[in-house]
Scaffold this motif. Sequence first.
Motif: not given
Length: 272
Positions: A74-84, A95-99
Amino acid sequence: MESKRVLFVSQEIHPYLPENTISSTTLALAKKTNDSGHQVRVFMPRFGVINERRHQLHEVIRLSGMNVVINDMDMPLIIKVASVPGARMQVYFIDNEEYFKRKFTYADADGKQFEDNDERTLFFSKGAIDTVEKLGWKPDVIHVHGWMSALVPMYLRLFQADNPIFKDAKIVFSAYDNGFDGTLGPKLKAGMEFDEIDPALCEGLDAPTCEDLQLLAAKYADVVILGEENTGHVEEFCKANNIPCIDGKNFPEDPAEAIKVYESLLVEEDVE
């Protein structure tokens, strides 16, 4: 045509990564689609080279707590967002810290490909699908760009065929000449088989090349777009398997042509 929803899944998008054919094409198509009155969502990996402060990335808290299963982990999934910048459009970062924490994209400072690119490919493709489902955002068209996104069409067809979020979506795959030397590791196929994909559908993926991944994506797409030169193998595969294939090398300069492709798919659906 009334407003439609178009999902872009790409391994590179400008300005978050340096400008090249895939990053500039993805940006141009997404912006033009958005400016044409359609709704757009864009997904890419949150590579460690992306400057979060400069681009004002922030975590989407309501999507926290998700995991992606890679083989039996089970690999933690982190979602981030930004405006173009200069566009009323958001990009979601998988995102994921390990990958993805390392300060490189696909290879180290010596140009050596990362050994876990097989797992990173699985994680990005599955993570993007899971996030769209969590958002409850139903796309009409899903445009997949590049080899690191290449599992998306297969996973959509095999696992999401009855999911109301995805079951009616048309899939477009763009192939580029920005691959990798050598092969990915065995954990890609192992992960696919762990997900209970029929081993017969995983044949030839023990040590997949970039070309193998491109053909895998093309196999499950409604339309394939040739984004650069040196994609003749994809064109030949499409011809042999009666998959519509379009020359899209001019799309960065004329992104309206891509929108015509999306609209033609949706018109065909309406006729059916």
